[in-house]
Every structure is written in structure tokens, then in C-alpha cells.
Design an enzyme around this catalytic site. Structure first.
Site, PDB file in Angstrom:
ATOM      1  N   ARG A  48      -8.035   1.683  -9.347  1.00 46.64           N
ATOM      2  CA  ARG A  48      -7.407   2.948  -9.755  1.00 46.64           C
ATOM      3  C   ARG A  48      -7.113   2.952 -11.247  1.00 46.64           C
ATOM      4  O   ARG A  48      -7.250   3.967 -11.916  1.00 46.64           O
ATOM      5  CB  ARG A  48      -6.097   3.152  -8.965  1.00 46.64           C
ATOM      6  CG  ARG A  48      -6.333   3.521  -7.517  1.00 46.64           C
ATOM      7  CD  ARG A  48      -5.037   3.491  -6.727  1.00 46.64           C
ATOM      8  NE  ARG A  48      -4.027   4.369  -7.271  1.00 46.64           N
ATOM      9  CZ  ARG A  48      -2.713   4.156  -7.187  1.00 46.64           C
ATOM     10  NH1 ARG A  48      -2.250   3.096  -6.562  1.00 46.64           N
ATOM     11  NH2 ARG A  48      -1.874   5.016  -7.700  1.00 46.64           N
ATOM     12  N   HIS A 104      13.945  -0.039  -4.947  1.00 46.70           N
ATOM     13  CA  HIS A 104      12.749   0.015  -5.791  1.00 46.70           C
ATOM     14  C   HIS A 104      12.924   1.107  -6.828  1.00 46.70           C
ATOM     15  O   HIS A 104      13.314   2.232  -6.501  1.00 46.70           O
ATOM     16  CB  HIS A 104      11.500   0.310  -4.946  1.00 46.70           C
ATOM     17  CG  HIS A 104      10.264   0.476  -5.775  1.00 46.70           C
ATOM     18  ND1 HIS A 104       9.544  -0.587  -6.251  1.00 46.70           N
ATOM     19  CD2 HIS A 104       9.652   1.590  -6.251  1.00 46.70           C
ATOM     20  CE1 HIS A 104       8.529  -0.146  -6.970  1.00 46.70           C
ATOM     21  NE2 HIS A 104       8.569   1.180  -6.990  1.00 46.70           N
ATOM     22  N   ASP A 112      -3.825  -3.557  -1.668  1.00 47.95           N
ATOM     23  CA  ASP A 112      -3.224  -2.835  -2.796  1.00 47.95           C
ATOM     24  C   ASP A 112      -3.633  -3.476  -4.114  1.00 47.95           C
ATOM     25  O   ASP A 112      -3.912  -2.779  -5.088  1.00 47.95           O
ATOM     26  CB  ASP A 112      -1.694  -2.790  -2.675  1.00 47.95           C
ATOM     27  CG  ASP A 112      -1.094  -2.106  -3.890  1.00 47.95           C
ATOM     28  OD1 ASP A 112      -1.402  -0.921  -4.101  1.00 47.95           O
ATOM     29  OD2 ASP A 112      -0.360  -2.754  -4.659  1.00 47.95           O
ATOM     30  N   SER A 165       0.789   2.675  -2.180  1.00 46.48           N
ATOM     31  CA  SER A 165       0.800   1.433  -2.948  1.00 46.48           C
ATOM     32  C   SER A 165       2.214   0.835  -2.979  1.00 46.48           C
ATOM     33  O   SER A 165       2.416  -0.343  -2.653  1.00 46.48           O
ATOM     34  CB  SER A 165       0.301   1.747  -4.369  1.00 46.48           C
ATOM     35  OG  SER A 165       0.563   0.693  -5.242  1.00 46.48           O
ATOM     36  N   LYS A 183       3.825  -2.472  -0.112  1.00 47.76           N
ATOM     37  CA  LYS A 183       4.416  -3.736  -0.590  1.00 47.76           C
ATOM     38  C   LYS A 183       5.851  -3.878  -0.094  1.00 47.76           C
ATOM     39  O   LYS A 183       6.271  -4.934   0.353  1.00 47.76           O
ATOM     40  CB  LYS A 183       4.392  -3.779  -2.122  1.00 47.76           C
ATOM     41  CG  LYS A 183       2.996  -3.954  -2.682  1.00 47.76           C
ATOM     42  CD  LYS A 183       2.964  -3.891  -4.190  1.00 47.76           C
ATOM     43  CE  LYS A 183       2.984  -2.489  -4.715  1.00 47.76           C
ATOM     44  NZ  LYS A 183       2.440  -2.215  -5.994  1.00 47.76           N
TER      45      LYS A 183
HETATM   46  N1  URA Z   1       3.575   1.290  -8.831  1.00 44.98           N
HETATM   47  C1  URA Z   1       2.825   0.789  -7.826  1.00 44.98           C
HETATM   48  O1  URA Z   1       3.120  -0.267  -7.300  1.00 44.98           O
HETATM   49  N2  URA Z   1       1.759   1.487  -7.434  1.00 44.98           N
HETATM   50  C2  URA Z   1       1.400   2.664  -7.974  1.00 44.98           C
HETATM   51  O2  URA Z   1       0.423   3.253  -7.538  1.00 44.98           O
HETATM   52  C3  URA Z   1       2.176   3.168  -9.034  1.00 44.98           C
HETATM   53  C4  URA Z   1       3.275   2.464  -9.440  1.00 44.98           C
END
Ligand code: URA
Length: 431
Positions: free
Chosen positions: A165, A79, A158, A180, A184
Site C-alpha cells: 500500500r 491506540h 498486514d 490494518s 493487529k
Molecule cells: N496505521 C496502520 O497500522 N495501518 C494503516 O493502514 C494506517 C495507519
């Protein structure tokens, strides 16, 4: 009532219990806790922070809000926190797969100046970046790698929370970012997670300290969820590689996979390092050994073959992509106003120009121009003569705005008399 007590507790800076976090997130996912209470909790977390244990509990609660995949073979994913010209996933994921590690990679679309891997892949005619979870699992099993956007079934908490947010000024909080991202990635089921945490003008984290803190929290969070994990903190002050956009980034990734770019170039070396880290963590094998194997798999075309197989399995037609890249577009070239060394190319400025040309979207659902973007002719450290090409701006729909964007792009370049000292792209590794 319970929601109000939890809000009081966090506002006073006290740590929340595991059950309290779970109840809050479950209630929010089911629609029983309203958006205004969830927003208040997000703001309290922004101001008061969370302990490592609370962050892990928040991650776990969000992960469990939807489907969690399980695999009966070793899996790994990478990631990136998002950079300019960051097409590395298109190289890293197939490269790790070419070394025998399966890579289930749920990816995102771009918003604002940040590009999204799914948008890049969708410039390949026919490529389906919205697979069902069943098809995603089939492609991972059959081909070894799949890249698609996360579906509605993965971490619905999320998706709802991120939308809040975004409009309540609560994005910039490490516990919220970590829960967050990690929820995932954990739901995707990969047993190894490697993070590329970017730092610099073109990154979400502008300072080294902030990037280090995010990298530490991501690695600790992944480990506390039982995964093997590591992070590289990498410099994002200049764009990665030469292409910044969508289709041009796919074309650049393909040329890396075809062995047309020297493996020493920083973005290629970083891709090899990230893939090697994924594979070495899966096998618990020495990194040096695996790095040599990754270089060999890149050189012998195996990584390219994985990419081609993934594209075909997801409906993509690479011959049609090559024809698409030949389409006439409106172009504008900028040139060096003086001779010297390219000592800086400001990543954020380049990203803003690519965005203005149509490579990014202002709001989710906006359409992007797949051929819009910037292609650099030089990299930091290169020597240029007066009048030498620095970059080409491109868009497909109209020439409007090209000239003013070109003037902005010129400001991204610093040309100096002396050769700059080139810093490393990989700043540090965290385990
Ligand atoms: N990417 C995400 O998936 N979540 C965040 O809070 C910030 C960047």
C-alpha cells in the site's frame, strides 16, 4: 482464476463474500496470490470501498494470518492514529495498569514525520522493545503492562499488504486502514480497545469528518469482533505537550508521571481520560468514578511505579536515561519577534522540523538521533514578550542545519494581538 473473479467483482463495486475475502488474504499470506493481484485489490477497495461487513471480514482474515494471543484476565489497550508530540501511551498504559487493568500493548516504530512509541522507549538505555511474544506475555502477567513492537508472528498479512500500500498509493482508504489497525490490535487479545483518533494539521486525518468516519469504523469493527470499544476524536492542530522528538518525549512523560505537570494541562487531562475510558469499559463502571481513581493513581506515584517496573522488566535503566539526557547536544533557541498571544503552533510544521533534525526516519531501518527534536517553551494561549523564548531545537551529531530548521520552526508560530479562543482538545466521544 478465483483471484481474477474477486478482482472483477470489487472493480464493479460489488460486495465480496466472507469466503472470498478469506481466500484472497490466505492466498496472499502464503505467497500463492502475487503482489500485483493484491495491489490491484487494494486499489479497487480504495476506489469502491467496502461495507462494514466486508471490512470486518477483511480484519478477521488478516488477524488470523498469524498468532492471536489470549489472556485469562481482563485486558485493555489504547491506540492512537498518531500525532505530533504524542507520548500519551507512555502515561496512559501504565496509568490503566495502576488501576488494575492489564495492558498488552504492541506498538510501532515511526516512519516519515510520525513518531513511534517504540523509538521513544528505546531511548532508555537497555530497553528491549523487541520482546518475543513469550516474554511480552510474561511482562504483561507480572508487571501489568508491556510495550513492545509487534513480532513477525502477528498479522503477517498486514505487514506484507502495508508494504504494498505504501508504494501503490493505497494507504488512504478507511476499510484498509481499519483492517490494518484492528487486525493487529485484535491479535494482541485485549478485551477492551480505546482509540484516540487525531484530527488536524499534524494528523493522518486532516478534517473532522474524516476523523469521525475513521473513529466510527474502528469502534464498529472492534465491537463486531466482540470487544468493548470507544473512541475519542481529538484535536491535533498543535503539538501535544511541549516535547516533540524521542528522548525528550520520554522525559516529558516521566515528568507527567512524577506529578510535575498540572493535571489540568490538556495533554495530561487527555491521558487521564483515555486511561479512565479503558478502565471503565473493562469494569463497566461509571466514567466519573474511574476518572477520579486515575487522577489519584497519577498523583500517588502508582502509575510511575508501573512505568518503572515495565522499563526494568524490559531491561531499561532509568538512571542511565537521566544521565543520557545530560549529554551535550547542539542547541538553537528561537524567540518571539513581537509581543502578543501565541494563537497557533502548527503541529505539522513542528513535526517536519523535528524530522529534519533527525528525530524521524525516511525509510524503515534508518537510524534516528534519539536526542534530536524540538522542545516548546510556550503553549497556545500563552502571552509572550518580544524576545521571549518560543522553542529550542536540538540535535546530537552536528550543528548543521540547525539555523535553517529554526527559521522553518518560527513559521509554525502565530502570535496575535488578542488572546485566542481555546477550543477543546477532546472534540467528541464515540461508542
Ligand atoms: N496505521 C496502520 O497500522 N495501518 C494503516 O493502514 C494506517 C495507519
Amino acid at each position: 482464476m478465483i483471484a481474477k473473479l474477486i478482482l472483477d467483482k470489487k472493480r464493479e463495486g460489488r460486495a465480496l463474500g466472507t469466503a472470498e475475502i478469506r481466500e484472497f488474504i490466505d492466498g496472499f499470506t502464503r505467497g500463492e496470490i502475487p503482489d500485483y493481484q493484491m495491489s490491484a485489490l487494494a486499489m479497487a477497495i480504495c476506489c469502491r470501498g467496502m461495507t462494514g461487513r466486508e471490512t470486518a471480514d477483511m480484519t478477521d482474515a488478516m488477524m488470523r494470518s498469524g498468532r492471536c494471543l489470549e489472556w485469562d484476565f481482563p485486558t485493555a489497550d489504547k491506540h492512537s492514529t498518531g500525532g505530533v508530540g504524542d507520548k500519551l501511551s507512555l502515561v496512559v498504559q501504565p496509568l490503566a495498569a495502576a488501576c488494575g487493568v492489564r495492558v498488552p500493548s504492541l506498538t510501532g516504530r515511526g516512519l516519515g514525520i510520525t513518531g513511534g512509541t517504540a523509538d521513544k522507549l528505546e531511548t532508555i538505555p537497555g530497553y528491549n522493545a523487541s520482546l518475543s511474544l513469550d516474554d511480552f506475555q510474561r511482562v504483561v502477567r507480572d508487571v501489568g503492562v508491556s510495550m513492545t513492537v509487534q513480532t513477525e508472528e502477528i498479522t503477517p498479512a498486514d505487514r506484507k499488504l502495508y508494504a504494498l500500500r505504501d508504494v501503490t498509493g493505497t494507504v488512504a482508504s478507511i476499510p484498509l486502514i481499519v483492517s490494518s489497525i484492528l487486525s493487529k490490535k485484535l491479535a494482541e487479545g485485549a478485551s477492551v480497545l480505546v482509540f484516540d483518533v487525531k484530527c488536524g494539521s499534524g494528523a493522518f486525518m486532516k478534517t473532522r469528518e474524516d476523523a469521525q468516519a475513521l473513529a466510527r469504523a474502528l469502534v464498529d469493527g472492534a465491537k463486531s469482533a466482540g470487544r468493548r470499544a470507544a473512541a475519542l476524536v481529538t484535536d491535533m492542530s498543535a503539538p501535544l505537550g511541549r516535547a516533540v522528538g524521542n528522548a525528550n518525549e520520554v522525559a516529558e512523560a516521566l515528568s507527567i508521571l512524577r506529578g510535575e505537570v498540572a493535571p489540568e494541562r490538556a495533554d495530561v487531562a487527555l491521558s487521564v481520560e483515555l486511561a479512565a475510558l479503558m478502565v471503565s469499559l473493562v469494569r463497566e463502571a461509571p466514567l466519573d468514578e474511574v476518572r477520579a481513581e486515575c487522577l489519584a493513581r497519577l498523583a500517588d506515584g502508582s502509575a510511575l511505579a508501573r512505568f518503572e517496573a515495565m522499563a526494568a522488566a524490559q531491561g531499561g535503566d532509568l538512571a542511565a536515561f537521566a544521565r543520557f539526557m545530560e549529554r551535550p547536544t547542539f542547541k538553537f533557541r528561537i524567540q518571539a519577534m513581537r509581543s502578543g498571544y501565541v494563537s497557533a503552533i502548527d503541529a505539522e510544521k513542528v513535526a517536519r522540523v523535528a524530522f529534519a533534525l533527525g528525530a524521524g526516519r525516511m525509510a524503515a531501518g534508518d537510524r534516528i538521533d534519539p536526542l534530536a527534536g524540538v522542545t516548546l517553551s510556550v503553549g497556545v494561549g500563552d502571552r509572550v514578550a518580544t524576545g521571549a523564548p518560543l522553542a529550542t531545537l536540538e540535535r546530537s551529531e552536528s550543528p548543521d542545519g540547525l539555523e535553517s530548521a529554526a527559521a522553518d520552526l518560527l513559521k509554525a508560530f502565530t502570535i496575535s494581538h488578542d488572546a485566542p479562543e481555546l477550543g477543546p482538545l477532546i472534540l467528541e466521544r464515540m461508542d
